[in-house]
Design a protein around this motif. Structure first.
Motif, PDB file in Angstrom:
ATOM      1  N   THR A 184       0.830  -1.207   0.000  1.00 35.95           N
ATOM      2  CA  THR A 184       0.000   0.000   0.000  1.00 35.95           C
ATOM      3  C   THR A 184       0.861   1.253   0.000  1.00 35.95           C
ATOM      4  O   THR A 184       0.501   2.271  -0.614  1.00 35.95           O
ATOM      5  N   ILE A 185       2.010   1.202   0.682  1.00 36.98           N
ATOM      6  CA  ILE A 185       2.935   2.342   0.637  1.00 36.98           C
ATOM      7  C   ILE A 185       3.412   2.573  -0.797  1.00 36.98           C
ATOM      8  O   ILE A 185       3.494   3.717  -1.268  1.00 36.98           O
ATOM      9  N   THR A 186       3.724   1.493  -1.501  1.00 35.61           N
ATOM     10  CA  THR A 186       4.127   1.628  -2.907  1.00 35.61           C
ATOM     11  C   THR A 186       3.029   2.290  -3.722  1.00 35.61           C
ATOM     12  O   THR A 186       3.294   3.181  -4.540  1.00 35.61           O
ATOM     13  N   LEU A 187       1.785   1.861  -3.511  1.00 37.75           N
ATOM     14  CA  LEU A 187       0.657   2.458  -4.244  1.00 37.75           C
ATOM     15  C   LEU A 187       0.554   3.949  -3.936  1.00 37.75           C
ATOM     16  O   LEU A 187       0.402   4.773  -4.847  1.00 37.75           O
ATOM     17  N   HIS A 188       0.621   4.318  -2.659  1.00 34.74           N
ATOM     18  CA  HIS A 188       0.585   5.739  -2.295  1.00 34.74           C
ATOM     19  C   HIS A 188       1.713   6.501  -2.987  1.00 34.74           C
ATOM     20  O   HIS A 188       1.505   7.604  -3.520  1.00 34.74           O
ATOM     21  N   ARG A 189       2.891   5.933  -2.973  1.00 33.92           N
ATOM     22  CA  ARG A 189       4.053   6.642  -3.517  1.00 33.92           C
ATOM     23  C   ARG A 189       3.884   6.958  -5.001  1.00 33.92           C
ATOM     24  O   ARG A 189       4.181   8.079  -5.435  1.00 33.92           O
ATOM     25  N   VAL A 190       3.411   6.006  -5.782  1.00 34.14           N
ATOM     26  CA  VAL A 190       3.306   6.242  -7.228  1.00 34.14           C
ATOM     27  C   VAL A 190       2.072   7.059  -7.578  1.00 34.14           C
ATOM     28  O   VAL A 190       2.119   7.913  -8.472  1.00 34.14           O
ATOM     29  N   VAL A 191       0.951   6.835  -6.876  1.00 36.49           N
ATOM     30  CA  VAL A 191      -0.290   7.544  -7.217  1.00 36.49           C
ATOM     31  C   VAL A 191      -0.166   9.029  -6.908  1.00 36.49           C
ATOM     32  O   VAL A 191      -0.543   9.886  -7.708  1.00 36.49           O
ATOM     33  N   TRP A 192       0.368   9.360  -5.740  1.00 33.02           N
ATOM     34  CA  TRP A 192       0.485  10.763  -5.359  1.00 33.02           C
ATOM     35  C   TRP A 192       1.493  11.505  -6.232  1.00 33.02           C
ATOM     36  O   TRP A 192       1.401  12.727  -6.396  1.00 33.02           O
ATOM     37  N   ALA A 193       2.449  10.803  -6.774  1.00 32.14           N
ATOM     38  CA  ALA A 193       3.473  11.463  -7.587  1.00 32.14           C
ATOM     39  C   ALA A 193       2.968  11.811  -8.984  1.00 32.14           C
ATOM     40  O   ALA A 193       3.491  12.736  -9.625  1.00 32.14           O
ATOM     41  N   VAL A 194       1.962  11.076  -9.470  1.00 36.83           N
ATOM     42  CA  VAL A 194       1.494  11.277 -10.849  1.00 36.83           C
ATOM     43  C   VAL A 194       0.988  12.695 -11.100  1.00 36.83           C
ATOM     44  O   VAL A 194       1.392  13.328 -12.095  1.00 36.83           O
ATOM     45  N   PRO A 195       0.081  13.262 -10.269  1.00 38.46           N
ATOM     46  CA  PRO A 195      -0.401  14.629 -10.557  1.00 38.46           C
ATOM     47  C   PRO A 195       0.717  15.664 -10.629  1.00 38.46           C
ATOM     48  O   PRO A 195       0.672  16.579 -11.469  1.00 38.46           O
ATOM     49  N   ALA A 196       1.722  15.532  -9.762  1.00 33.38           N
ATOM     50  CA  ALA A 196       2.828  16.493  -9.783  1.00 33.38           C
ATOM     51  C   ALA A 196       3.586  16.424 -11.107  1.00 33.38           C
ATOM     52  O   ALA A 196       3.952  17.453 -11.684  1.00 33.38           O
ATOM     53  N   LEU A 197       3.825  15.200 -11.603  1.00 30.83           N
ATOM     54  CA  LEU A 197       4.543  15.058 -12.870  1.00 30.83           C
ATOM     55  C   LEU A 197       3.683  15.488 -14.047  1.00 30.83           C
ATOM     56  O   LEU A 197       4.191  16.069 -15.014  1.00 30.83           O
TER      57      LEU A 197
END
Length: 313
Positions: A43-56
């Motif tokens: 779940t930490i991995t999911l949070h890490r990639v999902v939250w980063a997408v809007p910024a990129l």
């Protein structure tokens, strides 16, 4: 990091960016350690990639770039998301349930050696040289020093956790080959955005199946750690990564492998009270020597200086 074509000011700027990248990537081990108190590793991995997408995606828009629609690009992005995000992030976070952040960062430092060997085996334009093989042997020797002879004596969850982090390093190495073969020709920021979208798509069903729907009744500290992972250690880190790549080249960028563990160890000691033992310190020194041999530039420079002095005498 000096080259003949770079002025001193640009060299200094590149090194400063490199230190910043090492700090935010070193911080990822601390953020994960804090998040693991309430959130399971996948779940930490999911949070890490999902939250980063809007910024990129925002960075893409500001840069006037758009994501391609071709099946080849998205196939490459999915593979890159698997090898460079989903697998290694999950393995490292799972491993950090058993081992400390500093030790995980040291073991992750073998990425450069794995990368050199994998590229030498799979890419015809990057042959497997004697330096690369010697560096790989030294890197594995450093790992053996860290794990100790008792690792062969029986099952230990801590040893399995260390192997998980080494598996993550190997996955990173395979990702570099995958990206070179299938994602060439696109701007780096486009590749990073596609990769993280691919990782998010892959991780969502895995998390739902294995760990269930993510919880959001978390403490402020945990939310802060997850935000740090996504926004600092992923979105900002990729921005720094590509800035250094453009300024100093891929060879200089590899230096970050050696700079991450000191930041991770210092942060772990400062915030969590973690301490690295003598075996881990010696192991890191051997891994660092393996990196120097693999890279080859420092050895070549020393050889040239020795030849110059010999000629002068």
């Amino acid at each position: 990091m000096k080259t003949t074509s770079q002025p001193n000011s640009m060299i200094a700027q590149s090194f400063l960016l490199l230190l910043c990248l090492a700090a935010v990537w070193g911080g990822s081990f601390l953020f994960a350690e804090l998040a693991l108190r309430e959130v399971p590793p996948l779940t930490i991995t999911l949070h890490r990639v999902v939250w980063a997408v809007p910024a990129l995606l925002l960075a893409l828009r500001l840069g006037g770039l758009a994501l391609p629609r071709s099946a080849r690009f998205w196939g490459g992005a999915l593979g890159m998301g698997l090898l460079n995000n989903a697998i290694p992030f999950s393995l490292i976070f799972w491993g950090q349930q058993q081992i400390e952040a500093g030790l995980a960062s040291i073991l992750n430092g073998t990425t450069a050696m794995f990368g050199a060997v994998v590229a030498g085996l799979l890419l015809p334009d990057e042959p497997l040289t004697r330096n690369k093989l010697t560096g790989a042997v030294l890197g594995l020797s450093g790992v053996a020093v860290i794990m100790g002879p008792e690792a062969l004596g029986g099952f230990d969850p801590a040893n399995l956790a260390q192997l998980a982090v080494l598996g993550a390093a190997l996955s990173y190495a395979l990702a570099s080959v995958w990206g070179k073969r299938l994602l060439g020709g696109h701007p780096p920021l486009v590749n990073a955005s596609g990769m993280l979208i691919g990782a998010a798509v892959l991780m969502l069903p895995v998390v739902l199946l294995v760990e269930g729907p993510p919880r959001f009744d978390l403490s402020a500290g945990t939310f802060g750690a997850l935000a740090g992972l996504a926004l600092l250690s992923t979105s900002l880190a990729y921005g720094l990564y590509f800035a250094i790549l453009r300024r100093a080249g891929a060879a200089n960028l590899m230096l970050v492998t050696l700079l991450i563990p000191p930041f991770a160890i210092a942060l772990g000691a400062l915030v969590l009270g973690e301490r690295i033992g003598a075996a881990e310190g010696v192991g890191f020194a051997v891994i660092a020597l393996g990196f120097v041999v693999t890279d080859g530039r420092l050895l070549s420079r020393c050889r040239r200086v020795s030849q110059t002095r010999g000629a002068g005498s």
